[in-house]
Design an enzyme around this catalytic site. Structure first.
Site: not given
Length: 361
Positions: A169, A195, A317
């Site tokens: 992230s 991701d 996520h």
């Protein structure tokens, strides 16, 4: 407050001090916490067990736990040494609101599969046990990464070890911008993003204020915090037990106030795809099924500029927490493929070029 609750809070403080970490326990007056806001008897017992296992993991798994000082900013680091000067080291960078312990289960899986690799993680500013901060700009985070990595490599004489940097992230955006500039002082051989896609990330920031407003401000217990994450963000309880404790202060409020990061949001993900693709070394993008490639990544994929892995499994996520074994296999295969492609093709795929030539990296 009950005796068992007092004992639990005292144990948290003692364990922090025993680990040599900068304790936040001094800031909380546990005697003034209302009874209705403290964990129930059963939660206190479960919390004690969770903290015990969590502390044992930190102290037993990592060879070195130390703090780095950079311009009055303290960065908390954890290091599992590689087996030799030729072994690769994974540098794992977490995302906003998380901590280095988000990689706890992934780290154990990496070491289980290949005991020769090293693993280095650290808490971003304002996260975990690093210094609090009101500056979360991408440039400041990139500067922190450069400072931490430089001190890490020089302090432990790791100039000959290959570094593979993995960012989840926001950590992926920080890593990509850092590596978009040539880093001759560091032996970085590959980069991996977990991701995060620029277009989706920029759009998702619109929902961030609502998420921050709706999430609990304080929890009754660590076990209740774990349950909340299992309901909304995570799929693996085993990973959650290792990642959630470092997200909370001893009074069970969040260590990281995500609202303080809002002024920096606009610059976090802009240029992410371009930065990722500009790195001259091997690149790997690992996504969960809900992510889709943006235009730059689609073109880059068609041109063979990076390797893509998409997991269709039950994951969100936090793919490295939900599927740590899958991600560990992908990371190790990525390293093997790029460190010695001929050996990888022969040993892993059973392919030997009939023409006898070398396989290009």
């Amino acid at each position: 407050m009950s005796d068992i609750q007092k004992a639990l809070l005292k144990r948290i403080k003692q364990q922090e001090q025993a680990m040599g970490l900068s304790s936040l326990s001094e800031e909380a007056d546990f005697e003034e916490i209302d009874e209705e806001d403290t964990p129930a008897h059963e939660d206190a017992i479960e919390d004690s067990f969770i903290i015990k296992k969590f502390t044992e993991f930190k102290t037993n798994f990592f060879d070195v736990i130390e703090s780095y000082d950079h311009e009055s900013l303290i960065s908390q680091t954890y290091f599992k040494r590689p087996s030799s000067k030729e072994s690769q080291i994974f540098v794992l960078i977490h995302g906003a609101g998380s901590s280095s312990m988000t990689f706890a289960k992934l780290a154990t899986e990496l070491h289980k599969l290949d005991k020769s690799v090293g693993i280095f993680i650290y808490d971003l500013r304002g996260h975990g046990y690093s210094s609090p901060s009101n500056d979360f700009s991408i440039d400041s985070l990139v500067d922190d990464l450069h400072s931490v990595l430089t001190e890490f490599v020089n302090k432990h004489n790791l100039q000959s070890n290959s570094l593979y940097i993995v960012g989840h992230s926001l950590g992926g955006a920080v890593m990509a911008k850092f590596l978009s500039q040539e880093r001759k002082d560091l032996n970085v051989r590959g980069e991996v993003i977990l991701d995060i896609v620029e277009e989706t990330a920029v759009k998702s920031l619109i929902a961030m204020p609502h998420f921050i407003e709706k999430r609990p401000k304080v929890f009754q217990s660590i076990s209740k915090a774990i349950e909340w994450h299992m309901n909304y963000l995570l799929f693996s309880r085993e990973s959650a037990n290792l990642s959630i404790p470092d997200l909370l202060n001893p009074d069970l409020t969040w260590k990281t106030d995500l609202a303080l990061t809002q002024p920096a949001w606009e610059g976090w993900f802009v240029g992410l795809s371009k930065n990722f693709l500009s790195f001259k070394g091997p690149k790997l993008l690992i996504l969960s099924a809900h992510e889709t490639l943006d235009k730059n990544l689609i073109i880059g994929q068609m041109q063979g500029k990076y390797q893509l892995v998409v997991f269709q499994n039950n994951t969100g996520h936090f793919i490295h927490e939900d599927l740590p074994t899958h991600v560990a296999h992908s990371l190790l295969d990525f390293v093997k493929r790029n460190e010695n492609p001929d050996k990888f093709m022969k040993d892993e795929l059973g392919i030997v070029p009939k023409w006898g030539g070398k396989i290009n990296k």
